[in-house]
Scaffold this motif. Structure first.
Motif, PDB file in Angstrom:
ATOM      1  N   SER A  26     -51.876  16.548  36.805  1.00  0.00           N
ATOM      2  CA  SER A  26     -53.255  16.085  36.700  1.00  0.00           C
ATOM      3  C   SER A  26     -53.908  16.689  35.475  1.00  0.00           C
ATOM      4  N   LEU A  32     -58.827  13.900  29.155  1.00  0.00           N
ATOM      5  CA  LEU A  32     -58.242  12.566  29.313  1.00  0.00           C
ATOM      6  C   LEU A  32     -58.013  11.893  27.978  1.00  0.00           C
ATOM      7  N   LEU A  35     -55.039  13.087  26.115  1.00  0.00           N
ATOM      8  CA  LEU A  35     -53.797  12.690  26.794  1.00  0.00           C
ATOM      9  C   LEU A  35     -53.494  11.217  26.521  1.00  0.00           C
ATOM     10  N   GLY A 133     -57.554   3.310  36.141  1.00  0.00           N
ATOM     11  CA  GLY A 133     -57.046   4.132  35.047  1.00  0.00           C
ATOM     12  C   GLY A 133     -56.247   3.324  34.069  1.00  0.00           C
ATOM     13  N   VAL A 145     -51.999   6.845  34.594  1.00  0.00           N
ATOM     14  CA  VAL A 145     -53.058   7.852  34.588  1.00  0.00           C
ATOM     15  C   VAL A 145     -54.206   7.251  35.369  1.00  0.00           C
ATOM     16  N   SER A 146     -54.508   7.815  36.523  1.00  0.00           N
ATOM     17  CA  SER A 146     -55.497   7.132  37.358  1.00  0.00           C
ATOM     18  C   SER A 146     -56.474   8.107  37.975  1.00  0.00           C
ATOM     19  N   TYR A 167     -57.914  13.515  36.615  1.00  0.00           N
ATOM     20  CA  TYR A 167     -57.113  12.301  36.694  1.00  0.00           C
ATOM     21  C   TYR A 167     -55.704  12.639  37.167  1.00  0.00           C
ATOM     22  N   VAL A 169     -51.826  12.027  37.008  1.00  0.00           N
ATOM     23  CA  VAL A 169     -50.850  11.517  36.045  1.00  0.00           C
ATOM     24  C   VAL A 169     -49.513  11.403  36.756  1.00  0.00           C
ATOM     25  N   VAL A 197     -50.580  18.192  29.814  1.00  0.00           N
ATOM     26  CA  VAL A 197     -50.438  18.047  31.256  1.00  0.00           C
ATOM     27  C   VAL A 197     -49.057  18.566  31.664  1.00  0.00           C
TER      28      VAL A 197
END
Lengths: 209, 661
Positions: A26, A32, A35, A133, A145-146, A167, A169, A197
């Motif tokens: 995550s 975000l 990433l 995501g 990724v949500s 988020y 992942v 991450v």
């Protein structure tokens, strides 16, 4: 769909037994953007797509043993596409040195009457959530990724509340059983995302509270 | 000196002691300094007492000099040089003062005299300089040197000139060296910069990545959807083998690329259709070279090189794909893959050959081999289509990869996911999966191209052999790769307006030709050349009879009978004969025409009975009205008729048989 009503038997998907290789991690909301930027560079040269999905998790409880879980998911951004029904087995204990979580997986696409059908069969809705995501792909690797949000009023996907400030992942590959080279690929990919991450194999059964 | 406080001049011997000797170990033995008395004695020895001088005169002079000096001091106290002088003067004054008050001190007299004369000279020099500088009263003018003044000044001049020139030259040389060094440095810098800017330009057009200390690029079509396993890697190298001293050639580029050796040179796919199949034994590597494409001006050499390599790669990929399909696809006549050639038989007796021609640079000298008289039967359209098909294949592969929705669904064909929920049946699912390979498509295209060209040839040869009736073909400009159409008109010269009965639309497909008549009838012909030819011949023969029909209308004759397919008479090998009978307006004459594609035309004229010379006397038929019945037929010797074509002849005949009003 012929799910055994009482005893829980391993489900096999036809002649080919597909396994899902999974790594999870995550990131905080602030990280975000970087990433996504990194993933755009690493993944296949496609326009990164966003998605909004609604997932319903159904349980079928038997007299003994663990309940049988089915996940029904449909896209809110593409309402015309079929629903997706998914069965995920228990993670394989197997090889400890394997770099990814491996579990049995069965994917079925279904029509829009799937929730009614499951209800009729005796499944009960356990919980539901909305995930939105970005989705990336690199060859067979899928990176999702949500952000997960809780559905406040059952059935109303408009009214949601996000679960956390980070988020989820997920790095996953679908492959026939026994292809452990896949997990090596996954690990090398996860290595490339390292400072942003940390993707690890997380056993969901140990997370349950 | 001692005892007088005014005396301020102090003279010391140099502190340096005289070295007597230097020992071998480097120690110096000095001469011991003289004692005061010894020193005095030594100085006294040097005085020449015989040279006496009148000190008074000198004293007056000195006074005059002093006053003058004083004036001068007052006048120009601000002069810089004067300031320097002043010190000297004051010193001298004091000395002189000493001399005045102690005239008996002779030992310093020579010193005084020298100082004074030097002062005088200095003053004169100063005056001259000030006068010259002021330029109010005097100006310096160069005086022409007398050449005969003597050799020595000239030599001096020469020497000095030489020396000054040498100095100047040295300076110039030094400067030049500096300049050239900086220029070289600049050049090196620029080259470095050029390399970087070239690299930047390369980067904007090709995929690059850094591996270790190398820069590698990717020229494969993988990112465009290709599955060809060739790496397609090239290396970027800095071009440093250029000699700095030499002139930079015009096409010099600081950046060079190293392509894989198997992608060097140029390649193309040769697609040709040949009539006879050569022996299998003859098949081998086809060496065909085409001239190198001329490079466009303004493009970088590396770009040209990379594009060529990429082209080779694409050709190889196409050929590999074709060979794979040729082996996999099962057809009645198996496709043959030999070395760099694929042979297929689209139609019996016809072979389609696709060959990969790859010429590397060093083979260029063999280019002029005498094996080139063969006509170039290369089908450029098919080569182009092969490239296009490959790219379509790439694109399809790329575009079929869509992100799944919902996100948890597996990757794959979107339509296949629909199959379950929408209850596709077997045929629908099969239609999803079925896809034609490259080879099948190109064979189909080749078939079509061949059929089209053969149709065109058939029509042309008919049109050139047969003058009457005329045949016209109107080809459509816009064709599909698998279908094209041609409109065929059969007319008679001069009667185009009335004879428009035969208009055919030929739709040329892959395997067959569909003929659509004007009235909507459809005839399907196979790919055989003879079929089309026979069909057109029969149509042409029908046209003549149709023309007579049209003509009869115009001329006011009546059509008595008309048949496209006559069941009587000799059997035609091609189609059927057609016949028509027309009667003149007053019904006296009748013309009967029979026209067959093979037997040709036969024209008969029926005369009224009254015109026959010997009237058969009959006892039964006595009435005169029977004489108006038409009698016997007579054949017209058609070839002897006047007129340039059939319809014209017919018009003349009809005109001749029509009675004058």
């Amino acid at each position: 769909m012929e799910a055994p009503p009482v005893t829980v038997m391993p489900v096999t998907g036809g002649s080919i037994n597909m396994m899902e290789y999974l790594l999870q991690g995550s990131v905080l909301d602030q990280a975000l953007e970087s990433l996504l930027h990194r993933l755009r560079g690493l993944c296949d040269n496609m326009e990164p797509e966003t998605f909004i999905d609604h997932e319903l998790v159904y349980l079928l409880k038997g007299q003994q043993g663990n309940p049988f879980i089915l996940r029904a998911r449909h896209s809110l951004s593409h309402p015309a596409v079929p629903w997706h029904l998914r069965y995920l087995g228990q993670p394989e204990a197997g090889d400890k040195s394997r770099h990814a979580l491996v579990r049995n997986c069965l994917d079925v696409s279904a029509s829009h009457s799937l929730p009614d059908f499951l209800n009729e069969m005796g499944f009960r809705l356990d919980h539901e959530f909305v995930a939105n995501g970005h989705i990336f792909r690199r060859g067979a690797l899928k990176v999702v990724v949500s952000k997960l949000s809780r559905v406040l009023v059952p059935g109303n996907t408009e009214n949601t509340e996000r679960l956390s400030l980070s988020y989820l992942v997920e790095l996953s590959v679908l492959a026939p059983a026994g292809q452990d080279t896949v997990s090596d690929d996954m690990r090398s990919f996860a290595e490339q995302l390292k400072p942003l991450v940390h993707l690890e194999k997380i056993d969901p059964s140990k997370q349950r509270h | 000196m001692a005892g007088v406080p005014a005396v301020q001049v102090s003279i010391e011997s140099s502190c340096e002691k005289q070295v007597q000797e230097v020992a071998l170990d480097g120690t110096e033995t000095y001469v011991p300094p003289l004692s005061m008395s010894q020193n005095l004695a030594k100085l006294a020895e040097r005085i020449d007492f015989s040279q006496g001088s009148d000190s008074d005169g000198e004293g007056e002079e000195a006074v005059a000099g002093e006053t003058r000096d004083r004036d001068w001091l007052k006048q120009e106290p601000e002069e810089e040089e004067g300031k320097k002088m002043m010190d000297n003067v004051e010193m001298k004054m004091r000395r002189r003062g000493t001399v005045k008050f102690q005239p008996s001190l002779w030992p310093w007299d020579s010193v005084r005299n020298n100082l004074r004369s030097s002062l005088t000279e200095m003053c004169v020099l100063y005056d001259v300089l000030s006068v010259v500088k002021a330029k109010r009263y005097m100006a310096l003018d160069p005086v022409s040197q007398d050449p005969s003044a003597g050799k020595s000044p000239q030599v001096f001049q020469l020497m000095s000139k030489k020396k000054s020139l040498a100095t100047a030259a040295q300076l110039l040389l030094k400067g030049a060296e500096k300049l050239s060094k900086s220029v070289a440095e600049n050049l090196e810098n620029r080259r470095q910069r050029d390399f970087n800017s070239e690299l930047l330009r390369l980067r904007s057009q090709w995929k690059l990545r850094k591996v270790g200390d190398k820069i590698l690029g990717d020229l494969s079509y993988r990112s465009a959807g290709s599955l060809f396993p060739h790496q397609g890697t090239f290396e970027v190298i800095k071009n440093t083998d250029l000699d700095l001293d030499k002139r930079v050639p015009g096409d010099y580029c600081p950046l060079d690329v190293q392509t894989p050796s198997d992608l060097e040179g140029s390649a193309y796919l040769k697609v040709s259709i040949q009539k006879q199949a050569p022996d299998i034994g003859d098949l081998g590597t086809v060496d065909l070279f085409r001239r190198q494409p001329r490079t466009k001006a303004g493009t970088q050499p590396w770009h040209v090189k990379l594009e060529a390599a990429q082209n080779v790669l694409l050709c190889k990929e196409i050929f590999a794909q074709l060979s794979r399909e040729a082996v996999q696809i099962k057809s009645q006549i198996p496709h043959i893959v030999v070395k760099n050639q694929i042979i297929s038989q689209p139609f019996p007796g016809l072979q389609l050959s696709i060959s990969l021609c790859h010429s590397t640079g060093d083979k260029k000298n063999q280019k002029g081999s005498p094996e080139r008289p063969k006509p170039d039967d290369h089908l450029y359209v098919l080569e182009h289509n092969l490239h296009q098909l490959m790219r379509e294949f790439h694109k399809q592969r790329l575009s079929s990869v869509v992100m799944p929705h919902p996100a948890s669904a597996p990757f794959g064909h979107k339509r296949l996911r629909l199959a379950g929920p929408q209850a596709y049946d077997k045929t629908e699912i099969c239609s999803l999966q079925q896809s034609q390979g490259l080879l099948e498509k190109i064979i189909k295209q080749a078939k079509h191209i061949f059929l089209r060209s053969r149709t065109a040839r058939t029509i042309d040869s008919l049109a050139s052999h047969i003058e009457d009736p005329q045949i016209q073909a109107h080809w459509s400009n816009i064709n599909d790769v698998y279908e094209s159409s041609v409109k065929v008109l059969i007319t008679s010269q001069g009667y185009e307006q009335i004879c428009k009965s035969i208009q055919l639309q030929l739709n040329i497909g892959v395997e067959q030709i569909r003929v659509v008549h004007r009235d909507g009838r459809v005839v399907t012909l196979s790919h055989q050349e003879q079929e089309l030819q026979d069909f057109l011949l029969s149509q042409m023969s029908q046209h003549q009879v149709h023309a007579v029909q049209q003509l009869a209308k115009v001329m006011g004759w009546h059509v008595l009978s008309f048949s496209n397919h006559v069941g009587l008479g000799p059997v035609e090998s091609i189609g059927n004969a057609s016949a028509i009978t027309v009667a003149s307006a007053n019904g006296e004459y009748a013309i009967s025409v029979r026209n067959g594609p093979e037997s040709g035309c036969k024209v008969l004229v029926q005369f009224p009975r009254s015109h026959t010379k010997e009237q058969p006397k009959s006892e039964v038929v006595q009435d005169a009205k029977w004489t108006h019945l038409r009698g016997a037929y007579k054949e017209v010797q058609w070839s002897k008729m006047e007129g340039r074509n059939f319809v014209y002849k017919m018009e003349l005949l009809m005109a001749a048989l029509t009675p004058c009003p």
